[in-house]
Design a protein around this motif. Structure first.
Motif, PDB file in Angstrom:
ATOM      1  N   UNK A 239       3.061   8.094   8.804  1.00 59.00           N
ATOM      2  CA  UNK A 239       1.816   8.179   9.579  1.00 59.00           C
ATOM      3  C   UNK A 239       1.928   9.170  10.744  1.00 59.00           C
ATOM      4  N   UNK A 240       3.161   9.547  11.121  1.00 59.88           N
ATOM      5  CA  UNK A 240       3.327  10.553  12.181  1.00 59.88           C
ATOM      6  C   UNK A 240       2.728  11.899  11.778  1.00 59.88           C
ATOM      7  N   UNK A 241       2.565  12.093  10.457  1.00 57.40           N
ATOM      8  CA  UNK A 241       2.016  13.373   9.977  1.00 57.40           C
ATOM      9  C   UNK A 241       0.491  13.398   9.929  1.00 57.40           C
ATOM     10  N   UNK A 242      -0.141  12.236  10.176  1.00 58.10           N
ATOM     11  CA  UNK A 242      -1.603  12.153  10.029  1.00 58.10           C
ATOM     12  C   UNK A 242      -2.385  13.231  10.790  1.00 58.10           C
ATOM     13  N   UNK A 243      -1.978  13.577  12.021  1.00 55.46           N
ATOM     14  CA  UNK A 243      -2.755  14.602  12.748  1.00 55.46           C
ATOM     15  C   UNK A 243      -2.799  15.953  12.032  1.00 55.46           C
ATOM     16  N   UNK A 244      -1.850  16.188  11.153  1.00 55.35           N
ATOM     17  CA  UNK A 244      -1.789  17.482  10.480  1.00 55.35           C
ATOM     18  C   UNK A 244      -2.431  17.475   9.099  1.00 55.35           C
ATOM     19  N   UNK A 245      -2.944  16.316   8.692  1.00 50.82           N
ATOM     20  CA  UNK A 245      -3.420  16.180   7.309  1.00 50.82           C
ATOM     21  C   UNK A 245      -4.878  15.718   7.272  1.00 50.82           C
ATOM     22  N   UNK A 246      -5.484  15.860   6.101  1.00 53.26           N
ATOM     23  CA  UNK A 246      -6.853  15.363   5.906  1.00 53.26           C
ATOM     24  C   UNK A 246      -6.865  13.950   5.345  1.00 53.26           C
ATOM     25  N   UNK A 247      -5.703  13.343   5.248  1.00 55.89           N
ATOM     26  CA  UNK A 247      -5.594  12.013   4.635  1.00 55.89           C
ATOM     27  C   UNK A 247      -6.467  11.005   5.381  1.00 55.89           C
ATOM     28  N   UNK A 248      -7.307  10.282   4.621  1.00 55.46           N
ATOM     29  CA  UNK A 248      -8.221   9.311   5.197  1.00 55.46           C
ATOM     30  C   UNK A 248      -7.650   7.903   4.981  1.00 55.46           C
ATOM     31  N   UNK A 249      -7.116   7.322   6.048  1.00 57.42           N
ATOM     32  CA  UNK A 249      -6.451   6.015   5.957  1.00 57.42           C
ATOM     33  C   UNK A 249      -7.415   4.934   5.454  1.00 57.42           C
ATOM     34  N   UNK A 255      -9.251   1.804  -1.372  1.00 57.23           N
ATOM     35  CA  UNK A 255      -8.830   1.940  -2.766  1.00 57.23           C
ATOM     36  C   UNK A 255      -7.783   0.870  -3.113  1.00 57.23           C
ATOM     37  N   UNK A 256      -6.842   0.670  -2.205  1.00 53.30           N
ATOM     38  CA  UNK A 256      -5.792  -0.326  -2.458  1.00 53.30           C
ATOM     39  C   UNK A 256      -6.396  -1.724  -2.607  1.00 53.30           C
ATOM     40  N   UNK A 257      -7.383  -2.037  -1.742  1.00 55.37           N
ATOM     41  CA  UNK A 257      -8.008  -3.374  -1.805  1.00 55.37           C
ATOM     42  C   UNK A 257      -8.903  -3.512  -3.036  1.00 55.37           C
ATOM     43  N   UNK A 258      -9.426  -2.376  -3.513  1.00 52.61           N
ATOM     44  CA  UNK A 258     -10.258  -2.386  -4.718  1.00 52.61           C
ATOM     45  C   UNK A 258      -9.416  -2.842  -5.921  1.00 52.61           C
ATOM     46  N   UNK A 259      -8.181  -2.357  -5.968  1.00 52.48           N
ATOM     47  CA  UNK A 259      -7.277  -2.686  -7.063  1.00 52.48           C
ATOM     48  C   UNK A 259      -6.639  -4.061  -6.848  1.00 52.48           C
ATOM     49  N   UNK A 260      -6.365  -4.366  -5.603  1.00 52.75           N
ATOM     50  CA  UNK A 260      -5.630  -5.595  -5.267  1.00 52.75           C
ATOM     51  C   UNK A 260      -6.193  -6.196  -3.975  1.00 52.75           C
ATOM     52  N   UNK A 261      -7.205  -7.066  -4.095  1.00 49.07           N
ATOM     53  CA  UNK A 261      -7.882  -7.585  -2.903  1.00 49.07           C
ATOM     54  C   UNK A 261      -6.953  -8.318  -1.920  1.00 49.07           C
ATOM     55  N   UNK A 262      -5.826  -8.855  -2.426  1.00 40.45           N
ATOM     56  CA  UNK A 262      -4.989  -9.665  -1.527  1.00 40.45           C
ATOM     57  C   UNK A 262      -3.806  -8.876  -0.954  1.00 40.45           C
ATOM     58  N   UNK A 263      -3.732  -7.577  -1.221  1.00 31.04           N
ATOM     59  CA  UNK A 263      -2.570  -6.809  -0.745  1.00 31.04           C
ATOM     60  C   UNK A 263      -2.563  -6.701   0.787  1.00 31.04           C
ATOM     61  N   UNK A 264      -1.384  -6.888   1.379  1.00 34.61           N
ATOM     62  CA  UNK A 264      -1.244  -6.667   2.827  1.00 34.61           C
ATOM     63  C   UNK A 264      -0.893  -5.190   3.022  1.00 34.61           C
ATOM     64  N   UNK A 265      -1.407  -4.607   4.088  1.00 41.41           N
ATOM     65  CA  UNK A 265      -1.155  -3.178   4.310  1.00 41.41           C
ATOM     66  C   UNK A 265      -0.618  -2.976   5.730  1.00 41.41           C
ATOM     67  N   UNK A 266       0.489  -2.281   5.826  1.00 38.44           N
ATOM     68  CA  UNK A 266       1.072  -1.989   7.135  1.00 38.44           C
ATOM     69  C   UNK A 266       1.291  -0.478   7.225  1.00 38.44           C
ATOM     70  N   UNK A 267       0.816   0.116   8.313  1.00 39.60           N
ATOM     71  CA  UNK A 267       1.037   1.554   8.528  1.00 39.60           C
ATOM     72  C   UNK A 267       2.331   1.753   9.295  1.00 39.60           C
ATOM     73  N   UNK A 268       3.203   2.598   8.762  1.00 34.68           N
ATOM     74  CA  UNK A 268       4.495   2.823   9.421  1.00 34.68           C
ATOM     75  C   UNK A 268       4.857   4.310   9.454  1.00 34.68           C
TER      76      UNK A 268
END
Lengths: 292, 119
Positions: A239-249, A255-268
């Motif tokens: 996630x330290x690279x986010x300022x340099x990218x167009x990646x939309x968190x 998308x992750x929740x669409x496939x797996x509604x119960x998934x836990x997500x942690x940004x690191x």
């Protein structure tokens, strides 16, 4: 080579203990069992299975155009056997073995280059003295990752799958036997970098942890739904690279929740350490669940 | 290409139960959502079966479409993708079909009663 079971038809994997330097060569035979090279093994379990019930066992009296002039014996066996049954049974055995020792085993899955090894190195260093961690490293070739883990201070077993694109439960059984993890410890299995095959092969882990780095596409979860659906936790890394990218968190999370509604997500970020305490909290929570 | 490993499993399972008898047909159930492509199994089967009692056997694959049931409104519906939601918007879906991956049955013939005269 084993002429009885045709081991040479299978693929070869090697297991390296990074502490002792001991290397086991493991042949995986076509009939699915695993044994050392130059082995002596007992084939007594390859006997006829009386539980396969043969029926429709009858003679045909019909005219054939091919090369025999009277009836031969035909039969049909109703099997209904899962193609993954052997692996699943071994995984269940691993799971019971781990539970009996109160060891938490996690299966880390991702594409190559998502930062799994760096994340593990940081985790091992940060939790040094607090949480004993051992690592089973899976790669097609080289002990490079295993050596990095060992340098970070954890016990490591390197499994090289050769041509194989994923780890299977029998390799883990062997690696656990080498590792001998202590009660209350964590075993991290770093699977071969691949978002397809490892989803199918249960290793006996408590949970799968998917790692997705922000340098990849946001739509990886829907492109590889099996893997993201099978994972309990998604670590969004780099996630330290986010300022340099167009990646939309938010998009990736959706998308992750669409496939797996119960998934836990942690940004690191394994580099800066951002979000790592949340990951460690998740780890200790899982460890409490194991020792219940 | 995990289908090669899967195909090895098919050959291993059937060969074990065939106990040396010549296998003439193998029937599989492969769900569209199983993560395994039946085309890839077909592609590798002949090569993997070579030199085993399955050599020359006919491969009969039944592809099974995805089917789900909504845990909220109990509607049954086709799920072409692993994550196809229910029309009610719910994503909590029980899978009824589409994830199968098994050997259903196989047929064999024993050689001891065969005559070698040609027709």
């Amino acid at each position: 080579m084993c002429t009885d079971c045709g081991c040479s038809d299978g693929s070869k994997a090697t297991i390296t203990n990074l502490k002792t330097g001991k290397v086991h060569e493991v042949w995986r035979s076509i009939v699915g069992h695993l044994h050392d090279a130059g082995h002596i093994h007992d084939h007594s379990r390859d006997q006829n299975h009386s539980h396969a019930h043969n029926h429709d066992h009858h003679h045909h009296d019909h005219d054939h155009t091919h090369d025999h002039d009277h009836g031969h014996v035909h039969g049909r066996v109703d099997l209904q056997q899962s193609l993954l049954q052997k692996n699943d049974a071994l995984a269940a055995r691993n799971r019971a073995w781990l539970a009996g020792r109160e060891v938490l085993m996690l299966n880390l899955v991702s594409s190559p280059g998502s930062g799994k090894t760096s994340l593990l190195e940081r985790t091992i260093r940060d939790l040094n003295g607090k949480l004993p961690i051992a690592v089973i490293e899976g790669d097609q070739a080289t002990a490079n990752d295993g050596e990095r883990i060992a340098a970070a201070g954890a016990q490591a077993i390197q499994v090289n799958t050769g041509t194989g694109c994923h780890l299977e439960a029998d390799m883990i059984e062997r690696a656990l036997g080498e590792l001998k993890p202590k009660p209350g410890s964590v075993v991290m299995v770093e699977n071969v970098g691949n978002l397809v095959c490892p989803a199918l092969f249960d290793l006996g882990e408590k949970a799968k942890v998917a790692i997705l780095s922000v340098t990849e596409g946001e739509d990886k979860p829907i492109k590889y739904p099996h893997m993201f659906r099978a994972s309990s936790l998604l670590l969004l890394n780099k996630t330290d690279l986010l300022p340099h990218l167009d990646f939309d968190v938010d998009k990736a999370t959706a998308y992750a929740r669409q496939v797996n509604p119960s998934v836990e997500i942690i940004q690191v970020s394994a580099k800066t350490g951002a979000g790592m305490t949340d990951w460690y909290a998740w780890l200790s929570r899982q460890l409490t669940l194991v020792s219940l | 290409m995990h289908e090669l490993g899967i195909t090895r499993n098919i050959v291993a399972i059937v060969a074990e139960h065939a106990a040396g008898r010549r296998v003439t047909r193998v029937a599989l159930d492969v769900g569209r959502l199983s993560g395994v492509m039946s085309e890839a199994i077909r592609f590798s089967f002949d090569v993997v079966a070579q030199g085993t009692c399955l050599e020359g056997a006919r491969l009969d694959i039944r592809d099974i479409e995805g089917l789900g049931r909504c845990r909220i409104c109990a509607t049954q519906f086709a799920t072409p993708a692993l994550y196809t939601p229910c029309a009610c918007g719910c994503r909590d879906i029980e899978r009824i079909a589409g994830e199968e991956l098994k050997v259903r049955e196989f047929e064999f013939e024993t050689s001891e009663h065969r005559a070698s005269a040609s027709a």
